[in-house]
Design a protein around this motif. Structure first.
Motif, PDB file in Angstrom:
ATOM      1  N   LEU A 909       0.836  -1.208   0.000  1.00  0.00           N
ATOM      2  CA  LEU A 909       0.000   0.000   0.000  1.00  0.00           C
ATOM      3  C   LEU A 909       0.873   1.261   0.000  1.00  0.00           C
ATOM      4  CD1 LEU A 909      -3.104   0.768   0.436  1.00  0.00           C
ATOM      5  CD2 LEU A 909      -2.481   1.111   2.818  1.00  0.00           C
ATOM      6  N   LYS A 910       1.955   1.240   0.809  1.00  0.00           N
ATOM      7  CA  LYS A 910       2.788   2.438   0.948  1.00  0.00           C
ATOM      8  C   LYS A 910       3.811   2.585  -0.183  1.00  0.00           C
ATOM      9  CE  LYS A 910       2.149   4.815   4.330  1.00  0.00           C
ATOM     10  NZ  LYS A 910       1.112   5.876   4.424  1.00  0.00           N
ATOM     11  N   ARG A 911       4.306   1.466  -0.725  1.00  0.00           N
ATOM     12  CA  ARG A 911       5.407   1.551  -1.716  1.00  0.00           C
ATOM     13  C   ARG A 911       4.935   1.288  -3.147  1.00  0.00           C
ATOM     14  NH1 ARG A 911       8.943   4.491   0.709  1.00  0.00           N
ATOM     15  NH2 ARG A 911      10.236   4.115  -1.138  1.00  0.00           N
ATOM     16  N   GLY A 912       3.725   0.727  -3.286  1.00  0.00           N
ATOM     17  CA  GLY A 912       3.135   0.531  -4.612  1.00  0.00           C
ATOM     18  C   GLY A 912       3.926  -0.401  -5.519  1.00  0.00           C
ATOM     19  N   PRO A 913       3.995  -0.090  -6.858  1.00  0.00           N
ATOM     20  CA  PRO A 913       4.622  -0.996  -7.847  1.00  0.00           C
ATOM     21  C   PRO A 913       6.081  -1.320  -7.518  1.00  0.00           C
ATOM     22  CG  PRO A 913       3.466   0.815  -8.930  1.00  0.00           C
ATOM     23  CD  PRO A 913       3.437   1.120  -7.473  1.00  0.00           C
ATOM     24  N   GLU A 914       6.754  -0.385  -6.825  1.00  0.00           N
ATOM     25  CA  GLU A 914       8.176  -0.609  -6.471  1.00  0.00           C
ATOM     26  C   GLU A 914       8.311  -1.888  -5.625  1.00  0.00           C
ATOM     27  OE1 GLU A 914      10.263   2.777  -4.340  1.00  0.00           O
ATOM     28  OE2 GLU A 914      10.162   1.279  -2.737  1.00  0.00           O
ATOM     29  N   CYS A 915       7.314  -2.110  -4.731  1.00  0.00           N
ATOM     30  CA  CYS A 915       7.327  -3.289  -3.850  1.00  0.00           C
ATOM     31  C   CYS A 915       7.161  -4.565  -4.687  1.00  0.00           C
ATOM     32  CB  CYS A 915       6.211  -3.146  -2.819  1.00  0.00           C
ATOM     33  SG  CYS A 915       5.664  -4.683  -2.075  1.00  0.00           S
ATOM     34  N   TYR A 918      10.332  -5.305  -6.586  1.00  0.00           N
ATOM     35  CA  TYR A 918      11.382  -5.856  -5.717  1.00  0.00           C
ATOM     36  C   TYR A 918      11.132  -7.352  -5.458  1.00  0.00           C
ATOM     37  CZ  TYR A 918      14.094  -6.839  -1.503  1.00  0.00           C
ATOM     38  OH  TYR A 918      14.943  -7.411  -0.600  1.00  0.00           O
ATOM     39  N   LEU A 919       9.869  -7.694  -5.178  1.00  0.00           N
ATOM     40  CA  LEU A 919       9.538  -9.101  -4.906  1.00  0.00           C
ATOM     41  C   LEU A 919       9.776  -9.952  -6.152  1.00  0.00           C
ATOM     42  CD1 LEU A 919       6.245  -8.689  -2.831  1.00  0.00           C
ATOM     43  CD2 LEU A 919       8.355  -9.694  -1.995  1.00  0.00           C
ATOM     44  N   GLN A 920       9.340  -9.425  -7.322  1.00  0.00           N
ATOM     45  CA  GLN A 920       9.414 -10.217  -8.571  1.00  0.00           C
ATOM     46  C   GLN A 920      10.844 -10.406  -9.050  1.00  0.00           C
ATOM     47  OE1 GLN A 920       6.763  -8.116 -11.183  1.00  0.00           O
ATOM     48  NE2 GLN A 920       5.250  -9.747 -11.161  1.00  0.00           N
ATOM     49  N   GLN A 921      11.618  -9.308  -8.981  1.00  0.00           N
ATOM     50  CA  GLN A 921      12.932  -9.362  -9.642  1.00  0.00           C
ATOM     51  C   GLN A 921      14.083  -9.702  -8.693  1.00  0.00           C
ATOM     52  OE1 GLN A 921      13.241  -5.697 -11.820  1.00  0.00           O
ATOM     53  NE2 GLN A 921      11.314  -6.091 -12.896  1.00  0.00           N
ATOM     54  N   GLU A 922      13.902  -9.371  -7.409  1.00  0.00           N
ATOM     55  CA  GLU A 922      15.044  -9.594  -6.513  1.00  0.00           C
ATOM     56  C   GLU A 922      14.769 -10.646  -5.428  1.00  0.00           C
ATOM     57  OE1 GLU A 922      17.235  -6.196  -5.029  1.00  0.00           O
ATOM     58  OE2 GLU A 922      16.321  -4.943  -6.580  1.00  0.00           O
ATOM     59  N   TYR A 923      13.750 -10.326  -4.547  1.00  0.00           N
ATOM     60  CA  TYR A 923      13.667 -11.124  -3.329  1.00  0.00           C
ATOM     61  C   TYR A 923      13.186 -12.558  -3.553  1.00  0.00           C
ATOM     62  CZ  TYR A 923      13.217 -12.697   1.389  1.00  0.00           C
ATOM     63  OH  TYR A 923      13.374 -13.441   2.525  1.00  0.00           O
ATOM     64  N   LEU A 924      12.068 -12.722  -4.218  1.00  0.00           N
ATOM     65  CA  LEU A 924      11.531 -14.094  -4.371  1.00  0.00           C
ATOM     66  C   LEU A 924      12.450 -14.978  -5.220  1.00  0.00           C
ATOM     67  CD1 LEU A 924       7.690 -13.369  -4.514  1.00  0.00           C
ATOM     68  CD2 LEU A 924       8.948 -14.469  -2.683  1.00  0.00           C
ATOM     69  N   PRO A 925      13.055 -14.434  -6.323  1.00  0.00           N
ATOM     70  CA  PRO A 925      14.027 -15.295  -7.045  1.00  0.00           C
ATOM     71  C   PRO A 925      15.190 -15.734  -6.146  1.00  0.00           C
ATOM     72  CG  PRO A 925      13.382 -13.432  -8.403  1.00  0.00           C
ATOM     73  CD  PRO A 925      12.798 -13.183  -7.046  1.00  0.00           C
ATOM     74  N   SER A 926      15.575 -14.862  -5.188  1.00  0.00           N
ATOM     75  CA  SER A 926      16.703 -15.247  -4.306  1.00  0.00           C
ATOM     76  C   SER A 926      16.322 -16.422  -3.401  1.00  0.00           C
ATOM     77  CB  SER A 926      17.145 -14.049  -3.452  1.00  0.00           C
ATOM     78  OG  SER A 926      16.218 -13.864  -2.389  1.00  0.00           O
ATOM     79  N   PRO A 931       9.090 -19.047 -11.230  1.00  0.00           N
ATOM     80  CA  PRO A 931       8.511 -17.820 -11.803  1.00  0.00           C
ATOM     81  C   PRO A 931       6.979 -17.792 -11.763  1.00  0.00           C
ATOM     82  CG  PRO A 931      10.257 -18.677 -13.207  1.00  0.00           C
ATOM     83  CD  PRO A 931      10.076 -19.677 -12.119  1.00  0.00           C
ATOM     84  N   GLU A 932       6.336 -18.956 -12.060  1.00  0.00           N
ATOM     85  CA  GLU A 932       4.856 -18.919 -12.085  1.00  0.00           C
ATOM     86  C   GLU A 932       4.274 -18.696 -10.678  1.00  0.00           C
ATOM     87  OE1 GLU A 932       6.090 -23.299 -12.072  1.00  0.00           O
ATOM     88  OE2 GLU A 932       6.773 -21.404 -12.950  1.00  0.00           O
ATOM     89  N   ILE A 933       4.991 -19.223  -9.643  1.00  0.00           N
ATOM     90  CA  ILE A 933       4.523 -19.013  -8.251  1.00  0.00           C
ATOM     91  C   ILE A 933       4.723 -17.541  -7.864  1.00  0.00           C
ATOM     92  CG2 ILE A 933       4.819 -19.689  -5.818  1.00  0.00           C
ATOM     93  CD1 ILE A 933       3.818 -22.041  -7.305  1.00  0.00           C
ATOM     94  N   ILE A 934       5.863 -16.950  -8.319  1.00  0.00           N
ATOM     95  CA  ILE A 934       6.113 -15.520  -8.031  1.00  0.00           C
ATOM     96  C   ILE A 934       4.970 -14.681  -8.601  1.00  0.00           C
ATOM     97  CG2 ILE A 934       7.625 -13.546  -8.552  1.00  0.00           C
ATOM     98  CD1 ILE A 934      10.021 -15.446  -8.458  1.00  0.00           C
TER      99      ILE A 934
END
Length: 962
Positions: A909-915, A918-926, A931-934
């Motif tokens: 809610l506070k960070r919008g698309p940036e959040c 971050y989840l799609q490209q950095e944190y969850l892949p780490s 990819p389909e679960i992300i």
């Protein structure tokens, strides 16, 4: 075997030998082949010592229970042969084995049966029967084995896994198909063979029949030859108790209602013709208790049949069954009224269910009305104490009678549902007759008469105790009885049970005094003199103190004319009794709390002016303050620890009494409106110095802390000037428990006064945290459970404090502590969310995190906070639920996960698309998420409905965990 170690099996051996024997047992359990040594010892009767034989069976038991699948075919065969060889030896031994060994052997047989019957040993029972034949010792073992098997398969007290339950069902099904008829035949032969010459075996066999009847085909047992034999046993003194229990199990078995009625009726006819219904000719109470249980079972079985038949619409059969039930009522009443309470208690179920039937009938016949009246008279008679009841020192017998009385109360309530008018009339008759002549009547009859009036309040319920309005007949009857109670003089009866019942009833029907207030002075006097608060019995004084406070509270409108008189009369009861004068106070300090509360209620609720109320309150509290100062000085100088403890307790009582008077204030009657602020501020000033007393800190701090809690509620902001110095004293050299109890005080102040206390909070925030961290970092011994628990509770309190501060809109208190401190606090919250397996604390931590993200997570938040969100808060939301200790089947943990979901939603809610990026490209892949679960995760997070994401998150982590 280690002969030395075996010596320790003897219960009289010394501790070292016993320890060695235990260690040896553990060693044998792990060993590959030790069980074979034990098997050989049993098969060849190597040892004569009973404890060693028992020990060998224990080793075998462990092998079968936990390591059986590791054995070869040959080894498994060896265990079977060992047991059969041991069984054969039983018939030849000159002396039978001790009972505890036979029972243990039976358990081992049963374990092997459960393990092997379906696969390797289908002939289990035939092999045993061929060995034992009708040899008495063999039969004894055979019956014990059957009971042990029943315990394994059917015992309701044992919790089975679903796998075990499935296995047990399969075992029972297979037994029903393959061997139950043969087993039943063997029981018949045993009973026929031994019924006249071996009562012990016969009783054992009857117990087996009773146990198995619940899950085998009833027709195998409920047939002419078996039932006739059982009925024959009913007239043999040594067999009839077991026969009774066996018949009870047969009657209890679920079956078609018409068949059940026929079965019960045929049993009853035979029992009646055998003279067993003539209760008055029987003096064996143990047998009658079992017989009462059997009649109860028959009655309840018939009632269950009646209910089913009504449901099925079979009115003709239902009518026949009802007649059968009615025919048992005379017998039921004889048992209910029996002087032995066990016999009476056993029939209450039938009685209760019979009344339930009558309640459903549209009209009662004359006979049914007579039955209701007879039950009512029986209940009234049985409620009566007997001569032996020990009121001063109540033991097990007394406790059983109290339980029995509770059962009778349920019957009385049920009677009220069937015929309230009859109950009221009966009670009124008994009550009036008894109270007319109370001076010459025995205490138990007077007590029960008043008790019945007391019980009517629950039996004939009304809303808010309005017994004296509404239904005129009932209101008049109750009013008449209450008038008689308070004017008859019965309060002077010289027995504690009558005195207590009088006061309990007066308080239960306090609304009576609103209708007839002229009786209040007489009842107040009873409370205040030798009948109540000054009674010779401490038990009566104690209970009266509580009842008096209830009486005054409920009648505060009517109390005005008596206030000062009552306050004068209770003055001596409020004396703080210091430890040194050996003076035995009339009331304990717990009882005095009620008296102080009552005094407070009288003053606060009076119609006096504020000035007058202030004077009275000062008169009440000044003696406490003066005593407090003197005692505190004495404590400072006391050397002896016992004396210190006694003085500290006394000081604590003084604070507690002052606290308790404040319970009288309410939103309508505040301390300010009553002009009493000054008195309580004086109390505060008097009590606070105790916080700096170095002796008996725990006791003194606890009392003053409770007083502060009360004053925050009562005095509002007038208390604030006292808080800083009080806090400073309470934080000095404190332990985990002190802190844990201090934090709720700070939370209360924070939540109540919010920004008013912001400067104070900013000042004490870090000192409080330093005190908490210092205690949490203290080294503790590894196995010290209580220290670990104290730390866990303190950690929870710490997080609750942070939650209160952030939740009260005072995050600036944290923000103003300097960057280094803020970071330290933030890391403790992250640590609390992830590292400690305590779902209650984890939930609080996620609430704090989502609140801080909401306050600081936007574009204009503190420098570096956005960075902290991505580096620490987002990972915490994944690392915590991925931990093995995070149990998603536990309700508290699911609540923690729910708050974790709120935190992630707030970040989005506070960070919008940036959040999302971050989840799609950095944190969850780490985390190596596919990819389909992300994709799926980010879609769920962007759903407007928070509930959708909460549910998704639970599934996400369930899938992610191995």
């Amino acid at each position: 075997m280690d002969e030395q170690a075996l010596l320790g099996l003897n219960p009289n051996a010394d501790a070292d030998f016993r320890q060695r024997a235990l260690a040896y047992f553990e060693q044998l359990k792990i060993s590959q082949d030790a069980w074979q040594v034990c098997a050989e010892a049993l098969a060849q009767s190597i040892y004569s010592d009973d404890h060693i034989k028992f020990f060998c069976f224990q080793v075998l038991e462990h092998q079968i229970k936990f390591k059986y699948s590791e054995l070869t075919e040959v080894q498994q065969q060896l265990i079977r042969e060992t047991l059969i060889t041991w069984l054969q030896a039983q018939m030849l031994n000159p002396q039978p084995e001790k009972t505890f060994i036979r029972n243990k052997a039976a358990q081992v047989f049963a374990l092997l049966f459960v393990t092997e019957y379906l696969t390797k040993w289908p002939k289990f029972f035939f092999d045993i029967l061929s060995v034992v034949d009708l040899n008495p010792r063999g039969v004894d073992m055979y019956l014990r084995i059957l009971m042990a098997i029943d315990a394994e398969l059917v015992d309701r007290d044992v919790v089975h896994t679903s796998e075990e339950a499935r296995r047990n069902t399969l075992l029972k099904d297979t037994m029903r198909e393959q061997c139950i008829p043969s087993l039943v035949e063997s029981w018949y032969q045993i009973l026929q063979n031994y019924q006249y010459n071996n009562s012990e075996l016969t009783c054992q066999c009857l117990e087996v029949v009773g146990a198995y009847v619940s899950w085998i085909d009833l027709n195998l047992i409920a047939n002419e030859r078996f039932i006739n034999m059982l009925l024959g046993h009913m007239s043999v003194e040594v067999l009839r108790e077991e026969a009774c229990d066996c018949l009870f199990e047969i009657v209890n078995k679920g079956m078609d209602p018409i068949d059940k009625t026929k079965l019960v009726e045929s049993l009853c006819q035979v029992l009646q013709s055998a003279g067993l219904f003539s209760i008055d000719q029987e003096d064996d109470v143990d047998f009658l208790a079992r017989f009462s249980k059997l009649v109860n079972g028959m009655g309840q079985a018939l009632i269950a049949s009646w209910t089913k038949l009504i449901k099925n619409g079979d009115m003709k059969s239902a009518q026949d069954t009802l007649q059968a039930i009615e025919a048992k009522v005379a017998l039921m009443l004889q048992l209910l009224i029996h002087e032995d309470d066990d016999i009476s208690s056993n029939i209450i179920g039938f009685c209760y269910d019979y009344l339930h039937i009558l309640k459903q009938l549209s009209a009662l016949s004359d006979q049914q009305k007579a039955n209701v009246e007879a039950i009512m008279l029986a209940v009234m008679k049985k409620l009566t104490y007997d001569e032996e009841y020990n009121f001063e020192n109540e033991g097990e017998d007394e406790a059983m009678f109290v339980e029995y009385r509770k059962q009778l109360k349920l019957l009385l309530d049920r009677l009220a549902q069937v015929s309230p008018e009859l109950l009221l009339a009966s009670v009124r008759r008994v009550f009036n007759t008894t109270l007319q002549n109370w001076q010459t009547t025995r205490f138990m009859e007077v007590e029960v008469a008043i008790r019945l009036l007391y019980m009517l309040a629950e039996a004939l319920p009304v809303s808010h105790g309005a017994h004296f309005s509404g239904d005129v007949t009932k209101a008049t009857a109750l009013q008449d009885m209450m008038r008689t109670l308070v004017t008859s003089g019965v309060s002077a009866y010289q027995h504690t049970s009558v005195t207590l019942e009088f006061f309990e009833t007066v308080v239960r029907y306090e609304k009576f005094f609103a209708v007839e207030p002229q009786h209040i002075p007489a009842v107040l006097m009873a409370f205040l003199d030798h009948r109540g608060l000054r009674h010779t019995s401490p038990k009566v004084r104690s209970r009266t103190a509580y009842l008096f406070s209830r009486f005054v509270k409920s009648l505060n409108k009517q109390m005005n004319p008596f206030i000062e008189d009552v306050l004068n009369r209770i003055q001596d009861l409020m004396e703080l009794s210091p430890p040194e004068n050996g003076y035995q106070a009339l009331l304990s300090s717990d009882d005095q709390l009620f008296i102080y509360e009552t005094a407070g209620v009288l003053i606060v609720n009076s119609e006096y002016s504020a000035e007058r109320k202030q004077v009275l309150m000062r008169n009440l509290l000044t003696p406490l303050m003066e005593k407090f100062k003197v005692l505190l000085e004495k404590l400072m100088m006391a050397q002896d620890e016992d004396r210190q403890m006694a003085l500290a307790d006394c000081l604590n009582h003084a604070v507690g009494f002052a606290s308790r008077t404040s319970k009288a204030f309410s939103n309508k009657q505040t301390v300010k409106q009553c002009g009493c602020s000054e008195v309580y501020l004086d109390c505060l000033q008097t009590f606070l110095p105790a916080l700096s007393c170095p002796l008996q800190k725990e006791v003194l701090r606890s009392g003053v802390r409770t007083f502060l809690h009360r004053m925050i509620i009562c005095l509002e902001e007038e208390v604030l000037p006292f808080i800083p110095s009080a806090s400073e004293h309470m934080l000095k050299d404190c332990e985990a428990k002190d802190l844990q109890e201090f934090i709720p005080l700070i939370n209360q102040i924070t939540a109540k006064f919010k920004t008013q206390v912001s400067p104070f909070l900013q000042q004490m925030f870090m000192p409080l945290l330093h005190a908490i961290f210092e205690v949490l970092l203290l080294p503790a011994e590894e196995n010290d459970q209580s220290a670990a628990l104290e730390k866990q509770m303190l950690r929870r309190s710490y997080f609750a404090f942070l939650q209160t501060v952030t939740g009260s809109g005072m995050s600036e208190v944290i923000a103003n502590q300097g960057a280094e401190n803020v970071e330290r606090v933030m890391f403790t919250v992250i640590q609390g969310a992830v590292d400690y397996p305590d779902p209650i604390a984890q939930k609080t931590c996620f609430i704090i995190l989502s609140k801080l993200v909401e306050l600081w997570g936007g574009k204009d938040g503190p420098v570096g906070f956005a960075d902290f969100v991505y580096k620490h808060i987002v990972p915490a939301c994944f690392l915590a639920p991925l931990k093995q200790t995070f149990d998603l089947a536990d309700a508290q943990t699911v609540l923690a996960l729910s708050e974790c979901a709120v935190t992630l939603k707030t970040i989005h809610l506070k960070r919008g698309p940036e959040c999302i990026q971050y989840l799609q490209q950095e944190y969850l892949p780490s985390l190596q998420v596919a990819p389909e679960i992300i994709q799926e995760f980010c879609q769920a997070l962007q759903q407007p409905d928070a509930k959708v994401f909460k549910n998704y998150l639970k599934v996400f982590f369930q899938r992610a965990k191995p």
